[in-house]
Design a protein around this motif. Sequence first.
Motif, PDB file in Angstrom:
ATOM      1  N   ILE A   1       0.818  -1.209   0.000  1.00 31.71           N
ATOM      2  CA  ILE A   1       0.000   0.000   0.000  1.00 31.71           C
ATOM      3  C   ILE A   1       0.854   1.263   0.000  1.00 31.71           C
ATOM      4  O   ILE A   1       0.407   2.317  -0.444  1.00 31.71           O
ATOM      5  CB  ILE A   1      -0.986  -0.013   1.191  1.00 31.71           C
ATOM      6  CG1 ILE A   1      -2.258   0.762   0.813  1.00 31.71           C
ATOM      7  CG2 ILE A   1      -0.360   0.510   2.472  1.00 31.71           C
ATOM      8  CD1 ILE A   1      -3.442   0.483   1.702  1.00 31.71           C
ATOM      9  N   ARG A   2       2.110   1.167   0.458  1.00 35.24           N
ATOM     10  CA  ARG A   2       2.960   2.359   0.452  1.00 35.24           C
ATOM     11  C   ARG A   2       3.325   2.778  -0.974  1.00 35.24           C
ATOM     12  O   ARG A   2       3.747   3.909  -1.214  1.00 35.24           O
ATOM     13  CB  ARG A   2       4.226   2.124   1.262  1.00 35.24           C
ATOM     14  CG  ARG A   2       5.237   1.214   0.599  1.00 35.24           C
ATOM     15  CD  ARG A   2       6.566   1.287   1.263  1.00 35.24           C
ATOM     16  NE  ARG A   2       7.525   0.423   0.603  1.00 35.24           N
ATOM     17  CZ  ARG A   2       8.784   0.287   1.014  1.00 35.24           C
ATOM     18  NH1 ARG A   2       9.215   0.939   2.065  1.00 35.24           N
ATOM     19  NH2 ARG A   2       9.594  -0.511   0.359  1.00 35.24           N
ATOM     20  N   ALA A   3       3.196   1.837  -1.926  1.00 36.96           N
ATOM     21  CA  ALA A   3       3.392   2.186  -3.336  1.00 36.96           C
ATOM     22  C   ALA A   3       2.055   2.421  -4.030  1.00 36.96           C
ATOM     23  O   ALA A   3       1.904   3.367  -4.802  1.00 36.96           O
ATOM     24  CB  ALA A   3       4.164   1.083  -4.051  1.00 36.96           C
ATOM     25  N   VAL A   4       1.077   1.577  -3.736  1.00 34.24           N
ATOM     26  CA  VAL A   4      -0.212   1.660  -4.433  1.00 34.24           C
ATOM     27  C   VAL A   4      -0.936   2.959  -4.122  1.00 34.24           C
ATOM     28  O   VAL A   4      -1.397   3.663  -5.037  1.00 34.24           O
ATOM     29  CB  VAL A   4      -1.087   0.442  -4.068  1.00 34.24           C
ATOM     30  CG1 VAL A   4      -2.508   0.628  -4.596  1.00 34.24           C
ATOM     31  CG2 VAL A   4      -0.480  -0.844  -4.641  1.00 34.24           C
ATOM     32  N   ALA A   5      -1.074   3.305  -2.845  1.00 33.11           N
ATOM     33  CA  ALA A   5      -1.839   4.503  -2.488  1.00 33.11           C
ATOM     34  C   ALA A   5      -1.219   5.783  -3.059  1.00 33.11           C
ATOM     35  O   ALA A   5      -1.924   6.605  -3.663  1.00 33.11           O
ATOM     36  CB  ALA A   5      -2.006   4.593  -0.972  1.00 33.11           C
ATOM     37  N   PRO A   6       0.102   6.012  -2.915  1.00 26.24           N
ATOM     38  CA  PRO A   6       0.685   7.207  -3.529  1.00 26.24           C
ATOM     39  C   PRO A   6       0.587   7.214  -5.058  1.00 26.24           C
ATOM     40  O   PRO A   6       0.385   8.271  -5.664  1.00 26.24           O
ATOM     41  CB  PRO A   6       2.143   7.166  -3.069  1.00 26.24           C
ATOM     42  CG  PRO A   6       2.132   6.370  -1.818  1.00 26.24           C
ATOM     43  CD  PRO A   6       1.088   5.329  -2.048  1.00 26.24           C
ATOM     44  N   ALA A   7       0.752   6.047  -5.680  1.00 28.67           N
ATOM     45  CA  ALA A   7       0.656   5.999  -7.135  1.00 28.67           C
ATOM     46  C   ALA A   7      -0.728   6.401  -7.601  1.00 28.67           C
ATOM     47  O   ALA A   7      -0.886   7.192  -8.547  1.00 28.67           O
ATOM     48  CB  ALA A   7       1.003   4.593  -7.636  1.00 28.67           C
ATOM     49  N   LEU A   8      -1.761   5.880  -6.953  1.00 31.65           N
ATOM     50  CA  LEU A   8      -3.132   6.234  -7.319  1.00 31.65           C
ATOM     51  C   LEU A   8      -3.414   7.704  -7.021  1.00 31.65           C
ATOM     52  O   LEU A   8      -4.039   8.406  -7.828  1.00 31.65           O
ATOM     53  CB  LEU A   8      -4.121   5.348  -6.551  1.00 31.65           C
ATOM     54  CG  LEU A   8      -4.064   3.844  -6.839  1.00 31.65           C
ATOM     55  CD1 LEU A   8      -5.041   3.101  -5.944  1.00 31.65           C
ATOM     56  CD2 LEU A   8      -4.369   3.555  -8.306  1.00 31.65           C
ATOM     57  N   ALA A   9      -2.961   8.171  -5.869  1.00 33.82           N
ATOM     58  CA  ALA A   9      -3.233   9.545  -5.471  1.00 33.82           C
ATOM     59  C   ALA A   9      -2.635  10.550  -6.445  1.00 33.82           C
ATOM     60  O   ALA A   9      -3.213  11.622  -6.687  1.00 33.82           O
ATOM     61  CB  ALA A   9      -2.694   9.798  -4.065  1.00 33.82           C
ATOM     62  N   THR A  10      -1.496  10.222  -7.034  1.00 34.39           N
ATOM     63  CA  THR A  10      -0.829  11.142  -7.959  1.00 34.39           C
ATOM     64  C   THR A  10      -1.297  10.965  -9.405  1.00 34.39           C
ATOM     65  O   THR A  10      -0.707  11.533 -10.313  1.00 34.39           O
ATOM     66  CB  THR A  10       0.698  10.974  -7.868  1.00 34.39           C
ATOM     67  OG1 THR A  10       1.045   9.585  -7.976  1.00 34.39           O
ATOM     68  CG2 THR A  10       1.220  11.513  -6.547  1.00 34.39           C
TER      69      THR A  10
END
Length: 489
Positions: free
Chosen positions: A165-174
């Motif tokens: 989630i530390r990669a997935v959430a920032p990737a989606l948010a950006t």
Amino acid sequence: MSDLELTDADWNVQYIDGEWVPLGDRDTIDVEDPSTRDTFATVPAGTEDDVDAAYEAAADAQSEWAAKPPQQRASVVRGARDLLKEHRDDILDLLAAESGTTRTKGFAEFYTSVGITGEAASFPTRISGDHRDSTVEGKENLVVREPKGVVGVISPWNFPLNLSIRAVAPALATGNSVVLKPASNTPVTGGLLLAKLFEAAGLPEGVLNVVTGKGSEVGDRIAGHPESDVVAFTGSTAVGRQVASTAAEHLATPAMELGGNNVHVVTDDADLDQAVDAGVFGSFLHSGQVCISINRHLVHEDVYDEYVERLADRAAELPTGSAHDGNTIVGPIIDESQRDQMLEFVEETVDAGATLETGGGHDGLVVEPTVLSNATNDMSAACNEHFGPIAPVIPFSDDEEAIEMANSTEYGLSGSVHAGDLGRARDIADRIDTGMIHINDQPINDEPHVPFGGVGDSGMGRYNGESVMEEFTEQKWISIQREDRDYPF
């Protein structure tokens, strides 16, 4: 309350283009509970065709997702964070069953995941550009940040929820779309669980896709897919080199967080109570299966014997056993191959002259907390990333020797220094070649707004806060000629 079902969910599916794709004629992977050795779940063994379908869906969905108003993207990510919090106990149970996560480690992983997801929810309104004066008369320069496109994420088994989630959430948010391949040991908490959370939070179809399977069969396709713009990988340095090389061949940006060989330096003026407390936590949390755990204890010779005795006494008292027992601190290793490797390191280290102060045995997959004294930097348990509940303790005579020993490794991920004089501690910390180091603490730290990553063989790139925003976006220069320009021809 949401109607999201996790405890009795059917995990024998993949999530591609907003659809839960059934097993079909694919092979399956049985996922074992490390504590009981029972089958916890069965998931599809994905194929390269599944990877291609996931990337096609992600590529098709990305531009529309990036065009959403920032508050809409923030709302989806915030919704996933709220669902995490709402289903905390179910998620802790899933982590225990799938990855052998004890309650203590489960809470640490859970709240770190909540923290980074909450931080990521602020990214859509924090992405900003710049205005630069021009050397050309009548021109205006704008520098803006845009999503890179499609982010491939390959996550490990040791902290499956957090490190996905530390990669997935920032990737989606950006504004990116994502193809996620979780580790085959932890396909639920590292992958399918995230799909359920973000689907329930309202993420549009195709923006997040999860392909379960073995890295040896689909990993190269994930890393080298022509639609990949970023490949975020967490795992061993050996595999990370291959992933980064494959990604670079297709000019995708590699974001690599790899292995570590982290030191815990204890000087002669350190508070031994605090140093031992930190040493116990930093070595034995999650049975040492943490990339930022203590791999080597470097202790000044004047306090060495006392430190060893106290560390060994504390290690011998730690409750061991099933991750389903709320009192357990040191639970099972993920599988036999990991267990056998770390026990081999212990045996080789004793054969080389170290003293086994406590531990060294195992009960099934539960490896006893192990302390080795009279160790040296070149012994197997010290020079290798042992990834287990093993604490080699190495003496040093002065600060120069401690620094030299600390830096005698290709890795540079995390570390810690204990000293009574903070100036002395800072001097030592400044000279240790590592991406992160913690004074009067231990190396296992992760805060959602502070850069996380290593140097050397420990990887490239940074997670968290502004740093991960930069990893998943790229700069674009836009100039505007506001006055007529005279050209030489």
